[in-house]
Every structure is written in structure tokens, then in C-alpha cells.
Design a protein around this motif. Structure first.
Motif, PDB file in Angstrom:
ATOM      1  N   UNK A 169     -29.329  62.413  33.972  1.00  0.00           N
ATOM      2  CA  UNK A 169     -29.925  61.499  32.887  1.00  0.00           C
ATOM      3  C   UNK A 169     -29.137  62.345  31.432  1.00  0.00           C
ATOM      4  N   UNK A 170     -28.578  63.142  32.418  1.00  0.00           N
ATOM      5  CA  UNK A 170     -26.816  63.150  30.937  1.00  0.00           C
ATOM      6  C   UNK A 170     -25.947  62.889  31.259  1.00  0.00           C
ATOM      7  N   UNK A 171     -25.577  62.600  32.929  1.00  0.00           N
ATOM      8  CA  UNK A 171     -23.952  62.135  33.454  1.00  0.00           C
ATOM      9  C   UNK A 171     -24.728  60.247  32.430  1.00  0.00           C
ATOM     10  N   UNK A 172     -23.518  59.732  33.049  1.00  0.00           N
ATOM     11  CA  UNK A 172     -22.707  58.471  32.676  1.00  0.00           C
ATOM     12  C   UNK A 172     -22.796  57.963  34.513  1.00  0.00           C
ATOM     13  N   UNK A 173     -23.741  56.630  33.574  1.00  0.00           N
ATOM     14  CA  UNK A 173     -24.555  55.615  34.524  1.00  0.00           C
ATOM     15  C   UNK A 173     -22.770  54.959  35.465  1.00  0.00           C
ATOM     16  N   UNK A 174     -21.902  55.656  35.059  1.00  0.00           N
ATOM     17  CA  UNK A 174     -21.067  55.782  36.631  1.00  0.00           C
ATOM     18  C   UNK A 174     -20.370  56.536  37.420  1.00  0.00           C
ATOM     19  N   UNK A 177     -24.221  56.659  39.454  1.00  0.00           N
ATOM     20  CA  UNK A 177     -24.134  55.899  40.372  1.00  0.00           C
ATOM     21  C   UNK A 177     -22.625  55.630  41.259  1.00  0.00           C
ATOM     22  N   UNK A 178     -22.460  56.861  41.376  1.00  0.00           N
ATOM     23  CA  UNK A 178     -21.478  57.306  42.586  1.00  0.00           C
ATOM     24  C   UNK A 178     -21.976  57.792  43.422  1.00  0.00           C
ATOM     25  N   UNK A 179     -22.813  58.309  42.540  1.00  0.00           N
ATOM     26  CA  UNK A 179     -23.527  59.514  43.932  1.00  0.00           C
ATOM     27  C   UNK A 179     -24.530  59.606  44.274  1.00  0.00           C
ATOM     28  N   UNK A 180     -25.267  58.546  43.052  1.00  0.00           N
ATOM     29  CA  UNK A 180     -26.821  58.865  43.047  1.00  0.00           C
ATOM     30  C   UNK A 180     -27.237  58.138  45.008  1.00  0.00           C
ATOM     31  N   UNK A 181     -28.235  58.902  45.271  1.00  0.00           N
ATOM     32  CA  UNK A 181     -28.970  58.521  46.477  1.00  0.00           C
ATOM     33  C   UNK A 181     -28.601  57.081  47.118  1.00  0.00           C
ATOM     34  N   UNK A 182     -29.502  55.652  45.429  1.00  0.00           N
ATOM     35  CA  UNK A 182     -29.517  54.363  45.963  1.00  0.00           C
ATOM     36  C   UNK A 182     -28.186  54.186  46.132  1.00  0.00           C
ATOM     37  N   UNK A 183     -27.243  55.010  45.565  1.00  0.00           N
ATOM     38  CA  UNK A 183     -25.599  54.210  45.850  1.00  0.00           C
ATOM     39  C   UNK A 183     -25.132  54.730  47.149  1.00  0.00           C
TER      40      UNK A 183
END
Length: 204
Positions: A169-174, A177-183
């Protein structure tokens, strides 16, 4: 004209999915684009079962290429809970804040080095011929001691991904979205779509 039906009523999610999977589809639809109210009971014991059930139910109704996802948080110290029950962890109509509060209460005596966790996302895609494909993405991290950050949703304010001191929640969305499980799950799906539709994704 190639269409994709996303098994959700959330147009925001459809927009995000359109961005994540590139230009494989000319139009991304949601259940909000169709009449009727479809209530799919997610009673599977795994993310794979739930994502498949959602995708098959919608595909059988509309016979369009369909995408469904199921995701959640698995906490090591809780034996993998809340897992597939992540959204219902504090009750059917609980808020994100209530779910986080319950999680932190259950982990209140767990030291930092034992607060390992992972976000999991499973995607199920059914193509126009009814063939089923599944991909899975995992993001390892740990659970913090208090919520931090205003971005994201769900358990994002207490999940700190590996290699970072910031919560999702503190990270920029970009960055998220680069490291997330969904990405990660979508990266795998894009390769499958590239093979299905004979498109090169190397330049995307």
C-alpha cells in the motif's frame, strides 16, 4: 473482433486486465455488460478450483473467451490461512480494515522473523474453443505489525514484499504491478496468449 469476458462486475478490474495482457483482445467485457445477476459460490479448497469454477460457469453461459481469477494471502505462521478464505476471513461482509485487524490479532505474539507470507494469484483462461489454461503467480514477503500506506486494497497495507521495507500500500502502483503475484500470473498468461494467437509479445 476478438472479445474477452472477465468474470467480474468490476469495470476497473477489466480496465486493469486490458492493460496487463496487452493488445490480444479488441474489447474486454465484464458481467456488467450482460443482463441478469450471476452468483457463483466459491466453495473450492484451492485457488485453482475457484478460478476454474468461475471461468467455466461464465464460459458455459456466454461461449466467449473467458478469464477468471482467484487470489489471496497465505501466512506461514497460520498454516497457510486465510488462503482461499481471504475475502471472507472476518465474515462475509467484513471490511478490509476488519480483515486486517483480525489478521494482526492472530499474529500479535509472532516475532518478525516468523511472519513470512505470500500472496497467490491463479488465472483461468478458456479460449473460444473451450480449451482451459491456468497460470499462477506468487509474491513472497512478510506481514508487518501495523497497517501502512493508502494505495492498494485488501491486505496490501500489512504485506511487505521481499526486498522492500515498504508495504504494497506504500508502493507506487507501477512498482507493485511489476512485482505482484497478479503481475507474475499475467506474464505467464501473456506467453500462452501469444502462442494461441500467434503474436509476438517480446516488444510489449
Amino acid at each position: 473482433m476478438r472479445k474477452l469476458l472477465v468474470a467480474t462486475k468490476n469495470r476497473g478490474k477489466a480496465k486493469e486486465i486490458k492493460e496487463l495482457i496487452g493488445d490480444f483482445f479488441d474489447e474486454v467485457l465484464t458481467l456488467s455488460d450482460f443482463e441478469g445477476n450471476i452468483n457463483i459460490i466459491e466453495d473450492g479448497k484451492t485457488f485453482e478450483e475457484n478460478a476454474l469454477k468461475k471461468a467455466k460457469t461464465i464460459y458455459d453461459l456466454y461461449r466467449l473467451p473467458t478469464l477468471a481469477d482467484d487470489s489471496g494471502l497465505e501466512v506461514d505462521a497460520l498454516g497457510g490461512r486465510p488462503g482461499v478464505y481471504s475475502a471472507r476471513y472476518a465474515g462475509e461482509n467484513a471490511t478490509d480494515e476488519e480483515r486486517i485487524k483480525k489478521l494482526l490479532e492472530e499474529l500479535r505474539d509472532v516475532p518478525c522473523e516468523k511472519r513470512g507470507a505470500q500472496f497467490v494469484c491463479v488465472l483461468t483462461f478458456i479460449d473460444e474453443n473451450g480449451r482451459v489454461y491456468q497460470t499462477k503467480g506468487i509474491c513472497r514477503g512478510k506481514i508487518g505489525f501495523e497497517p501502512r500506506g493508502k494505495n492498494g486494497f485488501g491486505y496490501d497495507p500489512v504485506f511487505i514484499p521481499e526486498g522492500s521495507t515498504l508495504t504494497f500500500a506504500e508502493l507506487e502502483s507501477e512498482e507493485k504491478n511489476r512485482i505482484s503475484h497478479r503481475a507474475k500470473a499475467f506474464e505467464k498468461l501473456k506467453r500462452i496468449l501469444g502462442e494461441i494467437y500467434n503474436e509476438d509479445i517480446s516488444s510489449e
